[in-house]
Design an enzyme around this catalytic site. Sequence first.
Site, PDB file in Angstrom:
ATOM      1  N   ASN A  77      -4.894   6.407  -1.344  1.00  0.00           N
ATOM      2  CA  ASN A  77      -4.767   6.842  -0.349  1.00  0.00           C
ATOM      3  C   ASN A  77      -3.702   8.121   0.073  1.00  0.00           C
ATOM      4  O   ASN A  77      -3.822   9.336   0.960  1.00  0.00           O
ATOM      5  CB  ASN A  77      -3.085   5.948   0.395  1.00  0.00           C
ATOM      6  CG  ASN A  77      -4.135   5.180   0.992  1.00  0.00           C
ATOM      7  OD1 ASN A  77      -5.315   4.900   1.281  1.00  0.00           O
ATOM      8  ND2 ASN A  77      -3.071   3.813   0.651  1.00  0.00           N
ATOM      9  N   SER A 108       1.107  -0.986   0.276  1.00  0.00           N
ATOM     10  CA  SER A 108       0.203   0.268  -0.134  1.00  0.00           C
ATOM     11  C   SER A 108       0.406   1.521  -0.262  1.00  0.00           C
ATOM     12  O   SER A 108       0.294   2.359  -0.139  1.00  0.00           O
ATOM     13  CB  SER A 108      -0.838   0.259   1.342  1.00  0.00           C
ATOM     14  OG  SER A 108      -0.372  -0.222   2.392  1.00  0.00           O
ATOM     15  N   HIS A 149      -3.453  -3.424  -5.485  1.00  0.00           N
ATOM     16  CA  HIS A 149      -3.604  -2.232  -4.397  1.00  0.00           C
ATOM     17  C   HIS A 149      -5.108  -3.285  -3.709  1.00  0.00           C
ATOM     18  O   HIS A 149      -5.988  -2.344  -4.532  1.00  0.00           O
ATOM     19  CB  HIS A 149      -3.168  -1.164  -4.479  1.00  0.00           C
ATOM     20  CG  HIS A 149      -3.682  -0.573  -3.283  1.00  0.00           C
ATOM     21  ND1 HIS A 149      -4.259   0.961  -3.020  1.00  0.00           N
ATOM     22  CD2 HIS A 149      -3.258  -1.120  -1.844  1.00  0.00           C
ATOM     23  CE1 HIS A 149      -4.220   0.830  -1.602  1.00  0.00           C
ATOM     24  NE2 HIS A 149      -3.775  -0.652  -0.730  1.00  0.00           N
ATOM     25  N   GLU A 183      -6.501  -0.832  -6.944  1.00  0.00           N
ATOM     26  CA  GLU A 183      -6.079  -0.178  -7.756  1.00  0.00           C
ATOM     27  C   GLU A 183      -4.730  -0.760  -8.480  1.00  0.00           C
ATOM     28  O   GLU A 183      -3.688  -1.401  -7.761  1.00  0.00           O
ATOM     29  CB  GLU A 183      -4.808   1.313  -6.794  1.00  0.00           C
ATOM     30  CG  GLU A 183      -5.656   2.082  -6.558  1.00  0.00           C
ATOM     31  CD  GLU A 183      -5.474   2.770  -5.583  1.00  0.00           C
ATOM     32  OE1 GLU A 183      -5.443   3.933  -5.766  1.00  0.00           O
ATOM     33  OE2 GLU A 183      -4.457   2.378  -4.630  1.00  0.00           O
TER      34      GLU A 183
HETATM   35  P1  NAI Z   1      -1.076  -9.370   7.555  1.00  0.00           P
HETATM   36  O1  NAI Z   1       0.357  -8.943   8.828  1.00  0.00           O
HETATM   37  O2  NAI Z   1      -2.020  -9.632   8.402  1.00  0.00           O
HETATM   38  O3  NAI Z   1       0.245 -10.280   6.805  1.00  0.00           O
HETATM   39  C1  NAI Z   1       1.557 -11.415   5.934  1.00  0.00           C
HETATM   40  C2  NAI Z   1       1.821 -11.781   6.564  1.00  0.00           C
HETATM   41  O4  NAI Z   1       2.953 -12.021   5.850  1.00  0.00           O
HETATM   42  C3  NAI Z   1       1.650 -12.788   7.773  1.00  0.00           C
HETATM   43  O5  NAI Z   1       1.188 -13.449   7.765  1.00  0.00           O
HETATM   44  C4  NAI Z   1       3.668 -13.130   7.917  1.00  0.00           C
HETATM   45  O6  NAI Z   1       3.656 -14.588   8.684  1.00  0.00           O
HETATM   46  C5  NAI Z   1       3.727 -13.125   6.243  1.00  0.00           C
HETATM   47  N1  NAI Z   1       4.829 -13.234   5.634  1.00  0.00           N
HETATM   48  C6  NAI Z   1       5.984 -12.107   6.398  1.00  0.00           C
HETATM   49  N2  NAI Z   1       6.840 -12.669   5.603  1.00  0.00           N
HETATM   50  C7  NAI Z   1       6.911 -13.411   4.580  1.00  0.00           C
HETATM   51  C8  NAI Z   1       7.540 -14.078   3.271  1.00  0.00           C
HETATM   52  N3  NAI Z   1       9.007 -13.064   3.797  1.00  0.00           N
HETATM   53  N4  NAI Z   1       6.510 -14.760   3.020  1.00  0.00           N
HETATM   54  C9  NAI Z   1       5.931 -15.318   3.046  1.00  0.00           C
HETATM   55  N5  NAI Z   1       5.203 -15.057   4.229  1.00  0.00           N
HETATM   56  C10 NAI Z   1       6.085 -13.605   4.574  1.00  0.00           C
HETATM   57  O7  NAI Z   1      -0.363  -8.242   6.634  1.00  0.00           O
HETATM   58  P2  NAI Z   1      -1.957  -7.178   5.528  1.00  0.00           P
HETATM   59  O8  NAI Z   1      -2.186  -6.595   6.671  1.00  0.00           O
HETATM   60  O9  NAI Z   1      -1.994  -9.144   5.184  1.00  0.00           O
HETATM   61  O10 NAI Z   1      -0.806  -6.803   4.853  1.00  0.00           O
HETATM   62  C11 NAI Z   1       0.010  -6.907   3.520  1.00  0.00           C
HETATM   63  C12 NAI Z   1       0.754  -6.730   2.334  1.00  0.00           C
HETATM   64  O11 NAI Z   1      -1.171  -6.072   1.887  1.00  0.00           O
HETATM   65  C13 NAI Z   1       1.737  -5.054   2.904  1.00  0.00           C
HETATM   66  O12 NAI Z   1       1.782  -5.350   2.476  1.00  0.00           O
HETATM   67  C14 NAI Z   1       0.684  -4.213   2.853  1.00  0.00           C
HETATM   68  O13 NAI Z   1       0.997  -2.856   3.046  1.00  0.00           O
HETATM   69  C15 NAI Z   1      -0.647  -4.433   2.581  1.00  0.00           C
HETATM   70  N6  NAI Z   1      -2.124  -4.052   2.218  1.00  0.00           N
HETATM   71  C16 NAI Z   1      -2.508  -3.475   3.935  1.00  0.00           C
HETATM   72  C17 NAI Z   1      -3.769  -3.679   4.224  1.00  0.00           C
HETATM   73  C18 NAI Z   1      -4.160  -4.240   4.768  1.00  0.00           C
HETATM   74  O14 NAI Z   1      -5.447  -3.160   5.653  1.00  0.00           O
HETATM   75  N7  NAI Z   1      -4.704  -4.454   5.927  1.00  0.00           N
HETATM   76  C19 NAI Z   1      -4.389  -3.043   2.892  1.00  0.00           C
HETATM   77  C20 NAI Z   1      -4.071  -3.149   1.164  1.00  0.00           C
HETATM   78  C21 NAI Z   1      -2.559  -3.257   1.376  1.00  0.00           C
END
Ligand code: NAI
Length: 731
Positions: A515, A444, A465, A477
């Site tokens: 954003n 994001s 996104h 996006e």
């Molecule tokens: P989260 O923390 O819930 O999940 C991330 C997951 O990735 C974790 O389960 C972690 O164990 C795993 N992970 C970490 N390193 C890894 C690797 N090397 N290989 C495979 N898995 C790995 O985070 P979330 O909220 O799901 O966000 C994920 C992405 O989405 C980020 O880039 C965030 O900026 C983006 N995003 C998040 C939003 C939100 O509101 N949470 C909205 C839009 C985008």
Amino acid sequence: METTSESSSPSSAGTAGSVKIELKGALAVIRLGSPEEKTSILTQQRIASLEQALDRIAAAPEVKGLVVIGPAITGFCGGADVAAIQTVTDPALGERLARQGQDVFAKLAALKCTTVAAISGACVGGGCELALCCDYRILLDSPETKIGLPEIKLGIVPGFGGTQRLPRLIGLPNALDIILGGKVVPAKKALRLGLADRLVGVSVERDKAATFAALESTAADVATGKLRIQRTPIALGHKLMTFTGLGRSLVQKRARAEVLKETKGHYPAPLRALDAAVQGLALGLGEGLKREARALGEMIVTPESKSLVHLYFLTESASKLGRPVAEHLEGISVGVVGGGVMGAGIASSCLAQGMPVIVVEPSAEARSKASTHIKNSLGKRRSLSDKDREECLERLRISDQLEELTGASVVVEAIVEDLETKRAVFERLGALTEPSAVLASNTSSLPITEIARAVSDPQRVVGMHFFNPVEKMPLVEVVRGGATSDMAALLTAALAGRLGKYPVIVEDVPGFLVNRILSPYIAEAAHLLAEGLPVERIDAAALDFGMPMGPVRLLDEVGLDVAAKVQQIMTESYGARMQAPDYLRRMVDAGRLGKKNGKGFYRHGDIPEQVADDVYTLLGLTVRDDQRPATEVLQERLVLPLVNEAVRCLDERVAGSPGKEAAGQIDLATVMGMGFAPFRGGILHYAESLGARTVAARLDSLAETYGPRFVPCDGIRARAAGNLSFYVAIE
Ligand code: NAI
């Protein structure tokens, strides 16, 4: 003797505006268009042609039964021409058009022979109203068959008798559910409601032509009396609520309260439809139809309707964005890296569309959580049967090995928001997947161009996104990095479309489009807090403007830690206009992360949720309880910075070359990505309604009182000077 002829009005060219009539002795068939059309649209010409056909049937005493059928299995009738709705600016013209349609449909309802609508594909709006004039409705039981009255979604009311005939057929409560919600229902539900009288099953042995023929032949059997079917009666309770004054007034009161709760008074059409339906039952069909037509005339010219029609066209073009490459989606398999909140949501969305998905997630705990999330999310999709859900789960693999993604055609990365960690994953993905595979990041806030540098062919890398929660939020996006190929961007758009989302293609700037535009709005909320305004007043002002929630509540929803990070990036990237007092950081330092840990600006868990009373002490604020500034000023302070940033994005080409298309993408993104009031048609549509001169003057005045962050951007000044539209490019 059999005769076939085209019944076209003198002004219609070719078959686009005509229906076809076939007379086969005692049976007549009206085809609503020619097969190439796929569905029929009720243009003026087609209605005139339908009238001629109905007159011929009325004058043919040998006809005992009539089947009305769509041009092809793909669609019965999509209703009125939406482009024509957009052009009506005179309520009298709107009313007249509705009366004309009603009069023609009344001829169908008045035919002495047995009339049967044979319905496959979409039968919506005017199409549904046409079917309501038949004695029976036979529906093909396929997933594509849908029947209903979505007019409210365009800010109008059904105008060809829908508010009158539907309550008489299925009872007022169920009819209002469809009319006021703008709903279309699948075949099985239509049967349960009594909107369909019989379903024709689809058999795997039959091809499309044979299936369509079977639908027509069942309808013909009913029309000619060979097959007798029974209508589903209205349940007694619903009969009382429909055909007694007391019952109706109870239903009306309840429906009115629900509409006001839902629309907060911003949408006039549902209340007008409700009145027309209830009054029609009391005063009789003739008077009801008159009132319905008047309501249509008045609603079709409202700014709300014009905004909603504007959005309708934007969603249509967004859905077509990926079409040139859509065939490349056939048979694809999707890899999702990271099984957190976003990854699990993306995986379940892809599974629900029939794609095989492999999720790669290193943490065992997260893998187990992802599996539960996916199961729950599929469980909530009403469109899936239990068997469908089982099949979805059979197509899912959750692993801890990135190597499992060797055969994936598209990989969506959704791991922690850290550039180096993402680059390491992309480097490996670049090496192990096929050169044709698209590698997308759900980041994001990180630059796609930087992530792409880790891959030897950066053309394959693109931003995809999604918004949180993935299953609900309708926008994606598609972010073009410096090297992203057209193919990668289009395929990502096509995938988003397949998932039922609206894609917008945007450039790789900090915050991307949504954003970035949202940031000054959030920052302004912090400035208002600093002035001692209570959270409730700030949020109420935004709600009253038409936002789905206020900015402070939005922060709690997003997560204060995430929001603090975004704010920091935005301030570093764009400077003072995004800067705000650092309340978010202070909240996070005090262990308040928002809804996710139950502690934010609001106390989550309470119903209704209350603002946490220690927030002000924590932030060192003294709350003022006077009513200054006025709500309108609060709204201007919150919303005009959105306009300012949106115009900057437009002129900086974040959504493509400035002009109608880019402005439309910005409108769509603001409505679908941040919930900007749909009845205002998007941020630039709203700005257009004010006019560039007013926008500039108001921003100048705010800048004078509250500081330079409000100074209008050059694009607003230039448009104000030339009295120009936001939908045309400026030199
Ligand atoms: P989260 O923390 O819930 O999940 C991330 C997951 O990735 C974790 O389960 C972690 O164990 C795993 N992970 C970490 N390193 C890894 C690797 N090397 N290989 C495979 N898995 C790995 O985070 P979330 O909220 O799901 O966000 C994920 C992405 O989405 C980020 O880039 C965030 O900026 C983006 N995003 C998040 C939003 C939100 O509101 N949470 C909205 C839009 C985008």
